[in-house]
Design an enzyme around this catalytic site. Structure first.
Site, PDB file in Angstrom:
ATOM      1  N   SER A 252       0.801  -1.238   0.000  1.00 38.75           N
ATOM      2  CA  SER A 252       0.000   0.000   0.000  1.00 38.75           C
ATOM      3  C   SER A 252       0.829   1.282   0.000  1.00 38.75           C
ATOM      4  O   SER A 252       0.264   2.362  -0.219  1.00 38.75           O
ATOM      5  CB  SER A 252      -0.942   0.009   1.196  1.00 38.75           C
ATOM      6  OG  SER A 252      -2.015  -0.855   0.949  1.00 38.75           O
TER       7      SER A 252
ATOM      8  N   TYR B  57      -4.297   3.679   7.630  1.00 37.09           N
ATOM      9  CA  TYR B  57      -5.648   3.117   7.602  1.00 37.09           C
ATOM     10  C   TYR B  57      -6.464   3.524   8.819  1.00 37.09           C
ATOM     11  O   TYR B  57      -6.349   4.654   9.278  1.00 37.09           O
ATOM     12  CB  TYR B  57      -5.595   1.584   7.454  1.00 37.09           C
ATOM     13  CG  TYR B  57      -4.962   1.242   6.148  1.00 37.09           C
ATOM     14  CD1 TYR B  57      -5.658   1.457   4.973  1.00 37.09           C
ATOM     15  CD2 TYR B  57      -3.658   0.808   6.081  1.00 37.09           C
ATOM     16  CE1 TYR B  57      -5.064   1.213   3.754  1.00 37.09           C
ATOM     17  CE2 TYR B  57      -3.060   0.554   4.867  1.00 37.09           C
ATOM     18  CZ  TYR B  57      -3.779   0.757   3.725  1.00 37.09           C
ATOM     19  OH  TYR B  57      -3.199   0.528   2.530  1.00 37.09           O
TER      20      TYR B  57
ATOM     21  N   TYR C  81      -2.270  -3.262 -10.861  1.00 36.32           N
ATOM     22  CA  TYR C  81      -2.311  -2.952  -9.426  1.00 36.32           C
ATOM     23  C   TYR C  81      -1.428  -3.919  -8.624  1.00 36.32           C
ATOM     24  O   TYR C  81      -0.694  -3.512  -7.725  1.00 36.32           O
ATOM     25  CB  TYR C  81      -3.764  -3.010  -8.941  1.00 36.32           C
ATOM     26  CG  TYR C  81      -3.935  -2.812  -7.447  1.00 36.32           C
ATOM     27  CD1 TYR C  81      -3.812  -1.556  -6.875  1.00 36.32           C
ATOM     28  CD2 TYR C  81      -4.195  -3.905  -6.609  1.00 36.32           C
ATOM     29  CE1 TYR C  81      -3.954  -1.383  -5.500  1.00 36.32           C
ATOM     30  CE2 TYR C  81      -4.342  -3.733  -5.240  1.00 36.32           C
ATOM     31  CZ  TYR C  81      -4.220  -2.476  -4.693  1.00 36.32           C
ATOM     32  OH  TYR C  81      -4.349  -2.308  -3.330  1.00 36.32           O
TER      33      TYR C  81
ATOM     34  N   LYS D 133       0.492   3.257  -3.023  1.00 38.32           N
ATOM     35  CA  LYS D 133      -0.713   4.062  -3.298  1.00 38.32           C
ATOM     36  C   LYS D 133      -0.429   5.559  -3.242  1.00 38.32           C
ATOM     37  O   LYS D 133      -1.030   6.336  -3.984  1.00 38.32           O
ATOM     38  CB  LYS D 133      -1.813   3.718  -2.284  1.00 38.32           C
ATOM     39  CG  LYS D 133      -2.351   2.293  -2.409  1.00 38.32           C
ATOM     40  CD  LYS D 133      -3.278   1.971  -1.246  1.00 38.32           C
ATOM     41  CE  LYS D 133      -3.848   0.573  -1.324  1.00 38.32           C
ATOM     42  NZ  LYS D 133      -4.608   0.207  -0.119  1.00 38.32           N
TER      43      LYS D 133
ATOM     44  N   VAL E 208       1.216  -3.791   3.823  1.00 40.34           N
ATOM     45  CA  VAL E 208       1.127  -5.081   4.510  1.00 40.34           C
ATOM     46  C   VAL E 208       2.401  -5.924   4.434  1.00 40.34           C
ATOM     47  O   VAL E 208       2.499  -6.958   5.097  1.00 40.34           O
ATOM     48  CB  VAL E 208      -0.058  -5.956   4.036  1.00 40.34           C
ATOM     49  CG1 VAL E 208      -1.372  -5.454   4.547  1.00 40.34           C
ATOM     50  CG2 VAL E 208      -0.058  -6.126   2.541  1.00 40.34           C
TER      51      VAL E 208
HETATM   52  O1  DON Z   1      -4.598  -4.572  -2.097  1.00 37.24           O
HETATM   53  C1  DON Z   1      -3.936  -5.292  -1.354  1.00 37.24           C
HETATM   54  O2  DON Z   1      -4.484  -6.144  -0.693  1.00 37.24           O
HETATM   55  C2  DON Z   1      -2.430  -5.132  -1.191  1.00 37.24           C
HETATM   56  N1  DON Z   1      -1.722  -5.347  -2.366  1.00 37.24           N
HETATM   57  C3  DON Z   1      -2.051  -3.842  -0.558  1.00 37.24           C
HETATM   58  C4  DON Z   1      -2.699  -3.727   0.768  1.00 37.24           C
HETATM   59  C5  DON Z   1      -1.889  -3.080   1.810  1.00 37.24           C
HETATM   60  O3  DON Z   1      -0.683  -2.982   1.805  1.00 37.24           O
HETATM   61  C6  DON Z   1      -2.685  -2.639   2.967  1.00 37.24           C
HETATM   62  N2  DON Z   1      -1.827  -2.207   4.029  1.00 37.24           N
HETATM   63  N3  DON Z   1      -1.765  -2.043   5.101  1.00 37.24           N
END
Ligand code: DON
Length: 309
Positions: free
Chosen positions: A65, A245, A193, A68, A263
């Protein structure tokens, strides 16, 4: 750029590592489940070009994330804020990053902000180009410049692992398509993505990217502008309001530094006007943020009064 190991920072890392046992590595993307739960490293990049680190900073992580906020910066440069915020909102949510709940209750159904998955998918959709490969290359080029590292690429295994298991993100895309917020082939968008999320770098790279945000879009080491100050300001504001978040409020109170987590256990932080921080600690708390990374930042913020509030 020269980077020195710092003994004081090493002692903080040693302390913060104790909480890694209270978290878990992300395993909803199978390839991330193999990370070492005890890893913890940090790099700090200063405007004069020097850098300090502790832990195994050459250990690579995928952006997840954190990507993003970088894709948002690039898309804002290309399209301008009005066109972007027509399709994605500016408001934080108290929901988990992949929640689908608010999409249906919002009228119109546009995602609340670009840091939740629904909003990030809209932003990735806005990356223009003739093919997924060309759009990815454009983003990689932007990230390589921000990090001043031409070797940055993406991890194919992690990208594939997420692509094969991204059913919830696919469902968000179908909803967004139905509501005319995206109009491309969904497999293409998920392909782009998941590759964006799998862009791979280390703490040093993250710290250098954080430095660019901290210095309002200018890389103070090369003197080059990576983005207009107005866009760096928008990004830093999202980092404060939504970067961690549904833990962003507590993070703002306890730490008070614009930051973005992923994550994989990465955190990119930008201490305004001062320095950039890159952290890697794959043991996550219940909200998906690096548990030891947050402990480390809390300690640093208190000790050096880094809160911007
Ligand atoms: O969309 C997803 O599930 C992941 N590729 C990115 C999510 C993410 O890193 C959320 N973070 N805390």
């Amino acid at each position: 750029m020269f980077c020195r190991k710092n003994e004081e920072l090493q002692a903080f890392v040693y302390e913060a590592k104790k909480v890694t046992k209270d978290g878990n590595v992300a395993d909803y993307i199978p390839a991330l489940g193999r990370a070492n739960v005890e890893d913890l490293s940090i790099a700090i990049s200063y405007p004069d070009g020097h850098c300090v680190f502790a832990g195994d900073i050459i250990e690579k992580m995928t952006l997840q994330s954190i990507s993003k906020i970088i894709s948002l910066a690039m898309v804002l440069i290309e399209n301008g804020p009005d066109a972007v915020f027509e399709k994605v909102g500016m408001e934080p949510t108290g929901d988990p990053f992949n929640s689908i709940a608010r999409l249906e209750s919002m009228v119109p159904s546009k995602p609340l902000n670009p840091m939740i998955n629904a909003g990030a998918l809209v932003v990735t959709h806005l990356i223009s180009g003739e093919s997924v490969a060309a759009r990815l290359e454009k983003l990689l080029k932007f990230i390589r410049k921000m990090a001043n590292n031409s070797a940055i690429s993406f991890n194919e295994e992690v990208a594939k692992s997420e692509y094969d298991t991204a059913d919830l993100n696919r469902s968000l895309c179908y909803f967004l398509k139905q509501h005319h917020l995206i109009d491309e082939n969904i497999d293409d968008l998920i392909d782009l993505y998941t590759k964006q999320c799998a862009i791979e770098l280390n703490c040093l790279d993250l710290a250098r990217i954080g430095l660019v945000f901290a210095m309002n879009g200018v890389d103070p080491i090369t003197g080059e502008e990576r983005m207009p100050p107005s866009i760096a300001k928008i990004c830093k504001t999202f980092m404060v309001t939504c970067g961690m978040y549904n833990a962003s409020g507590e993070f703002a109170i306890k730490i008070g530094i614009p930051a973005k987590s992923g994550v994989s256990g990465g955190i990119m932080a930008a201490v305004p006007g001062k320095f950039g921080i890159g952290i890697y600690g794959p043991s996550l708390d219940k909200k998906g943020n690096s548990i030891a990374g947050i402990a480390l930042l809390e300690h640093l913020s208190k000790k050096y009064q880094l809160s911007m509030f």
